[in-house]
Design a protein around this motif. Structure first.
Motif, PDB file in Angstrom:
ATOM      1  N   PHE A  17      10.539 -18.788  -6.431  1.00  0.00           N
ATOM      2  CA  PHE A  17       9.816 -17.710  -5.754  1.00  0.00           C
ATOM      3  C   PHE A  17       8.684 -17.212  -6.633  1.00  0.00           C
ATOM      4  O   PHE A  17       8.848 -17.054  -7.841  1.00  0.00           O
ATOM      5  CB  PHE A  17      10.745 -16.519  -5.471  1.00  0.00           C
ATOM      6  N   LYS A  18       7.563 -16.908  -5.989  1.00  0.00           N
ATOM      7  CA  LYS A  18       6.444 -16.282  -6.681  1.00  0.00           C
ATOM      8  C   LYS A  18       5.887 -15.214  -5.747  1.00  0.00           C
ATOM      9  O   LYS A  18       5.372 -15.540  -4.673  1.00  0.00           O
ATOM     10  CB  LYS A  18       5.379 -17.316  -7.026  1.00  0.00           C
ATOM     11  N   LEU A  19       6.023 -13.946  -6.131  1.00  0.00           N
ATOM     12  CA  LEU A  19       5.548 -12.823  -5.327  1.00  0.00           C
ATOM     13  C   LEU A  19       4.333 -12.216  -6.001  1.00  0.00           C
ATOM     14  O   LEU A  19       4.309 -12.061  -7.229  1.00  0.00           O
ATOM     15  CB  LEU A  19       6.625 -11.744  -5.203  1.00  0.00           C
ATOM     16  N   ASN A  20       3.353 -11.832  -5.191  1.00  0.00           N
ATOM     17  CA  ASN A  20       2.141 -11.233  -5.710  1.00  0.00           C
ATOM     18  C   ASN A  20       1.566 -10.307  -4.647  1.00  0.00           C
ATOM     19  O   ASN A  20       1.400 -10.717  -3.507  1.00  0.00           O
ATOM     20  CB  ASN A  20       1.131 -12.326  -6.078  1.00  0.00           C
ATOM     21  N   GLY A  21       1.277  -9.070  -5.018  1.00  0.00           N
ATOM     22  CA  GLY A  21       0.705  -8.130  -4.055  1.00  0.00           C
ATOM     23  C   GLY A  21       0.806  -6.710  -4.555  1.00  0.00           C
ATOM     24  O   GLY A  21       0.761  -6.450  -5.756  1.00  0.00           O
ATOM     25  N   TRP A  22       0.973  -5.783  -3.627  1.00  0.00           N
ATOM     26  CA  TRP A  22       1.083  -4.379  -3.985  1.00  0.00           C
ATOM     27  C   TRP A  22       2.037  -3.664  -3.037  1.00  0.00           C
ATOM     28  O   TRP A  22       2.276  -4.118  -1.918  1.00  0.00           O
ATOM     29  CB  TRP A  22      -0.286  -3.686  -3.968  1.00  0.00           C
ATOM     30  N   VAL A  23       2.585  -2.548  -3.528  1.00  0.00           N
ATOM     31  CA  VAL A  23       3.387  -1.646  -2.707  1.00  0.00           C
ATOM     32  C   VAL A  23       2.898  -0.225  -2.958  1.00  0.00           C
ATOM     33  O   VAL A  23       2.330   0.070  -4.013  1.00  0.00           O
ATOM     34  CB  VAL A  23       4.905  -1.744  -3.024  1.00  0.00           C
ATOM     35  N   GLU A  24       3.099   0.616  -1.994  1.00  0.00           N
ATOM     36  CA  GLU A  24       2.697   2.013  -2.158  1.00  0.00           C
ATOM     37  C   GLU A  24       3.891   2.816  -2.645  1.00  0.00           C
ATOM     38  O   GLU A  24       4.969   2.762  -2.060  1.00  0.00           O
ATOM     39  CB  GLU A  24       2.195   2.576  -0.826  1.00  0.00           C
ATOM     40  N   LEU A  25       3.672   3.556  -3.726  1.00  0.00           N
ATOM     41  CA  LEU A  25       4.723   4.380  -4.324  1.00  0.00           C
ATOM     42  C   LEU A  25       4.207   5.806  -4.485  1.00  0.00           C
ATOM     43  O   LEU A  25       3.009   6.050  -4.411  1.00  0.00           O
ATOM     44  CB  LEU A  25       5.115   3.838  -5.703  1.00  0.00           C
ATOM     45  N   THR A  26       5.116   6.732  -4.757  1.00  0.00           N
ATOM     46  CA  THR A  26       4.749   8.103  -5.055  1.00  0.00           C
ATOM     47  C   THR A  26       4.754   8.287  -6.563  1.00  0.00           C
ATOM     48  O   THR A  26       5.744   7.962  -7.227  1.00  0.00           O
ATOM     49  CB  THR A  26       5.737   9.091  -4.396  1.00  0.00           C
ATOM     50  N   CYS A  27       3.674   8.793  -7.088  1.00  0.00           N
ATOM     51  CA  CYS A  27       3.529   8.983  -8.524  1.00  0.00           C
ATOM     52  C   CYS A  27       4.525  10.037  -9.019  1.00  0.00           C
ATOM     53  O   CYS A  27       4.663  11.101  -8.424  1.00  0.00           O
ATOM     54  CB  CYS A  27       2.095   9.412  -8.851  1.00  0.00           C
ATOM     55  N   ASP A  28       5.207   9.731 -10.107  1.00  0.00           N
ATOM     56  CA  ASP A  28       6.175  10.665 -10.687  1.00  0.00           C
ATOM     57  C   ASP A  28       5.493  11.876 -11.320  1.00  0.00           C
ATOM     58  O   ASP A  28       6.116  12.930 -11.457  1.00  0.00           O
ATOM     59  CB  ASP A  28       7.022   9.964 -11.762  1.00  0.00           C
ATOM     60  N   ARG A  29       4.246  11.747 -11.708  1.00  0.00           N
ATOM     61  CA  ARG A  29       3.528  12.844 -12.363  1.00  0.00           C
ATOM     62  C   ARG A  29       2.884  13.802 -11.375  1.00  0.00           C
ATOM     63  O   ARG A  29       3.097  15.001 -11.436  1.00  0.00           O
ATOM     64  CB  ARG A  29       2.426  12.302 -13.258  1.00  0.00           C
ATOM     65  N   CYS A  30       2.031  13.257 -10.483  1.00  0.00           N
ATOM     66  CA  CYS A  30       1.222  14.137  -9.624  1.00  0.00           C
ATOM     67  C   CYS A  30       1.672  14.147  -8.168  1.00  0.00           C
ATOM     68  O   CYS A  30       1.111  14.869  -7.356  1.00  0.00           O
ATOM     69  CB  CYS A  30      -0.251  13.749  -9.718  1.00  0.00           C
ATOM     70  N   LEU A  31       2.675  13.335  -7.831  1.00  0.00           N
ATOM     71  CA  LEU A  31       3.283  13.299  -6.501  1.00  0.00           C
ATOM     72  C   LEU A  31       2.372  12.753  -5.399  1.00  0.00           C
ATOM     73  O   LEU A  31       2.650  12.933  -4.222  1.00  0.00           O
ATOM     74  CB  LEU A  31       3.824  14.680  -6.104  1.00  0.00           C
ATOM     75  N   GLU A  32       1.273  12.089  -5.763  1.00  0.00           N
ATOM     76  CA  GLU A  32       0.415  11.446  -4.774  1.00  0.00           C
ATOM     77  C   GLU A  32       0.809   9.977  -4.646  1.00  0.00           C
ATOM     78  O   GLU A  32       1.316   9.383  -5.589  1.00  0.00           O
ATOM     79  CB  GLU A  32      -1.056  11.524  -5.198  1.00  0.00           C
ATOM     80  N   ASN A  33       0.530   9.415  -3.490  1.00  0.00           N
ATOM     81  CA  ASN A  33       0.797   7.996  -3.297  1.00  0.00           C
ATOM     82  C   ASN A  33      -0.262   7.169  -4.002  1.00  0.00           C
ATOM     83  O   ASN A  33      -1.410   7.590  -4.116  1.00  0.00           O
ATOM     84  CB  ASN A  33       0.812   7.649  -1.810  1.00  0.00           C
ATOM     85  N   TYR A  34       0.140   6.005  -4.475  1.00  0.00           N
ATOM     86  CA  TYR A  34      -0.787   5.081  -5.107  1.00  0.00           C
ATOM     87  C   TYR A  34      -0.294   3.662  -4.878  1.00  0.00           C
ATOM     88  O   TYR A  34       0.850   3.448  -4.502  1.00  0.00           O
ATOM     89  CB  TYR A  34      -0.924   5.372  -6.612  1.00  0.00           C
TER      90      TYR A  34
END
Length: 182
Positions: A67-84
């Protein structure tokens, strides 16, 4: 009955038919997008775009999956609480063996000899989750944090600051410490 096929239909996109394959290497590609994550309860991820490349090596008694995975996911920042968007990459290999073995391993999956396909949806989801760092923080751009500075300033107002502790030493203990140094 129609609901059953609608919920099972999404999984079929992640099936790999191996019965008719010749011995050797075979390549497959899968797209993972937002709708994929809707099917996993209490998921860490609900938005993302990941390309999964799979190399299947067919042998007479087992399959080897790369398997080879490559891309992005949206997470909530632990510091400022905004999605990135968190970039992710993951490489893994797995063996698929045939038999009626209940033995489970992180690197071996057992399937019944009469099976002709394997569904990889759950495995892909687990690999995505494993590729996410423990700490969710905006990536730095040119040495500067990508966090929302207004939110960080607001959070500083509520930060608990410890007062400097003045250590009071009992003179008897201080005398004993000095005695040991001689």
């Amino acid at each position: 009955m129609q609901h059953f096929f609608r919920t099972m239909g999404w999984r079929a996109k992640y099936d790999v038919e191996f019965k008719g394959l010749k011995k050797g290497l075979h390549e497959f590609e899968f797209e993972v997008q937002d709708t994929f994550f809707e099917h996993f309860e209490q998921g860490l991820v609900s938005v993302g775009n990941i390309k999964v490349k799979l190399k299947l090596e067919r042998r007479s008694s087992f399959l080897k999956l790369f398997f080879k995975l490559n891309g992005w996911v949206e997470l909530t920042c632990d510091r400022c609480l905004e999605n990135y968007r968190q970039k992710i990459k993951h490489k893994s290999e797995l063996f698929v063996k045939f038999g009626e073995n209940d033995y489970e391993d992180d690197e071996i999956i057992w399937v019944l000899p009469e099976e002709h396909r394997i569904n990889l949806a759950q495995l892909i989801y687990e690999y995505i989750v494993l590729s996410i760092p423990i700490r969710h923080v905006h990536p730095q751009k040119k040495g500067v944090s990508g966090c929302n500075m207004e939110m960080l300033e607001e959070l500083k107002k509520y930060e608990h600051k410890e007062e400097e502790k003045v250590e009071i030493v009992d003179p008897r203990w201080a005398a004993l410490k000095n005695w040991n140094n001689n």
